[in-house]
Design an enzyme around this catalytic site. Structure first.
Site, PDB file in Angstrom:
ATOM      1  CG  ASP A   1      -1.991  -1.119   1.134  1.00 26.01           C
ATOM      2  OD1 ASP A   1      -1.881  -1.977   0.237  1.00 26.01           O
ATOM      3  OD2 ASP A   1      -2.896  -1.165   1.993  1.00 26.01           O
TER       4      ASP A   1
ATOM      5  CG  ASP B   1      -6.582  -0.091   1.152  1.00 21.21           C
ATOM      6  OD1 ASP B   1      -6.906  -1.278   1.321  1.00 21.21           O
ATOM      7  OD2 ASP B   1      -6.930   0.827   1.933  1.00 21.21           O
TER       8      ASP B   1
ATOM      9  CG  HIS C   1     -11.141   0.818  -0.060  1.00 16.89           C
ATOM     10  ND1 HIS C   1     -11.143  -0.498   0.310  1.00 16.89           N
ATOM     11  CD2 HIS C   1     -10.221   1.423   0.737  1.00 16.89           C
ATOM     12  CE1 HIS C   1     -10.265  -0.679   1.285  1.00 16.89           C
ATOM     13  NE2 HIS C   1      -9.688   0.459   1.565  1.00 16.89           N
TER      14      HIS C   1
ATOM     15  CG  HIS D   1      -8.548   5.075   2.689  1.00 12.88           C
ATOM     16  ND1 HIS D   1      -9.481   4.893   3.684  1.00 12.88           N
ATOM     17  CD2 HIS D   1      -8.021   3.846   2.438  1.00 12.88           C
ATOM     18  CE1 HIS D   1      -9.506   3.609   4.018  1.00 12.88           C
ATOM     19  NE2 HIS D   1      -8.642   2.948   3.276  1.00 12.88           N
TER      20      HIS D   1
ATOM     21  CE  LYS E   1      -3.979  -4.193   1.078  1.00 14.53           C
ATOM     22  NZ  LYS E   1      -4.765  -3.177   1.791  1.00 14.53           N
TER      23      LYS E   1
ATOM     24  CB  CYS F   1      -2.286  -3.047   5.056  1.00 11.39           C
ATOM     25  SG  CYS F   1      -4.032  -2.609   4.870  1.00 11.39           S
TER      26      CYS F   1
HETATM   27  C1  VGL Z   1      -4.834   0.585   5.662  1.00  4.86           C
HETATM   28  C2  VGL Z   1      -6.317   1.640   7.052  1.00  4.86           C
HETATM   29  C3  VGL Z   1      -7.312   1.500   6.123  1.00  4.86           C
HETATM   30  C4  VGL Z   1      -3.431   0.124   5.421  1.00  4.86           C
HETATM   31  C5  VGL Z   1      -5.826   0.432   4.726  1.00  4.86           C
HETATM   32  O1  VGL Z   1      -3.005   0.051   4.263  1.00  4.86           O
HETATM   33  O2  VGL Z   1      -2.726  -0.161   6.420  1.00  4.86           O
HETATM   34  N1  VGL Z   1      -5.088   1.188   6.833  1.00  4.86           N
HETATM   35  N2  VGL Z   1      -7.056   0.889   4.967  1.00  4.86           N
HETATM   36 ZN    ZN Z   2      -8.430   0.885   3.315  1.00  7.04          ZN
END
Ligand code: VGL
Ligand code: ZN
Length: 200
Positions: A15, A58, A60, A77, A100, A148
């Site tokens: 990420d 990430d 979404h 995000h 993901k 993550c």
């Molecule tokens: C993450 C919070 C929400 C991460 C992803 O990549 O650690 N943290 N979504």
């Molecule tokens: Zn996230």
């Protein structure tokens, strides 16, 4: 001690996206931009040694139980296709990007996710990819340590991989003070090795 990469090792860069790593990102992880350079160096080392490199993203939908506005805890995000979801522009990626968080789920691991409504787990394809490449050892870096990175490393360890987290190449969200340190405790308790990059 720096990692000795080889063809049975995978470097997973978790990420390293604008929303986490850019101070203008919507879920900026403090110091996130500081890990890009040492991760690039690590990617180069891994690549030269014939190791496998993969990235997670990430990714979404606009509405997901992961977001505070839809019942979760996070600001919006990494919405699929937006600037925030793109890999940081200074990163020199090598290898595929595994997306993901693409459905109605609140999971953090690069390996699998769990539907927030039905509880059904589904795989991202990463485990199959690692199996296909004959990987035995997984090295994890990126963002965020307490979400993550932790979830991905714990899943790797549970999946039977020798697993290392490059601590200086991660940063924690630290929603609660100490979350990063607690994550390290959980990782070590699970048998994950904590190490540092060659750059350090
Ligand atoms: C993450 C919070 C929400 C991460 C992803 O990549 O650690 N943290 N979504
Ligand atoms: Zn996230």
């Amino acid at each position: 001690m720096p990692i000795e990469y080889d063809a049975e090792t995978a470097l997973l860069v978790v990420d390293l996206q604008n929303d986490f790593a850019d101070p203008k990102g919507s879920l900026y992880v403090r110091g996130g931009e500081e890990v890009v350079e040492s991760i690039n160096a690590e990617i180069a080392l891994a690549f030269e040694a014939g190791a496998f490199v993969a990235h997670t993203q990430d990714w979404h939908p606009e509405s997901t139980p992961h977001f505070e506005k839809d019942g979760g805890i996070w600001p919006v995000h990494c919405v699929a296709g937006t600037w925030g979801a793109q890999l940081h522009p200074d990163l020199s990626p090598a290898g595929p990007a595994i997306r993901k968080g693409t459905g109605a789920e609140d999971g953090y691991s690069g390996f699998s996710s769990r539907d927030a409504g039905t509880g059904t787990a589904s795989s991202t394809g990463l485990a199959d990819l690692l199996a296909e490449k004959g990987i035995r050892r997984v090295v994890v870096a990126g963002l965020a340590l307490d979400y993550c990175v932790k979830a991905t490393a714990l899943d790797a360890r549970a999946g039977g991989y020798e697993t290392t987290v490059l601590l200086d190449a991660t940063r924690a969200v630290d929603l609660e003070t100490g979350d990063g340190e607690r994550a390290v405790g959980e990782l070590v308790a699970a048998g994950v090795v904590v190490a540092s990059t060659a750059a350090r």
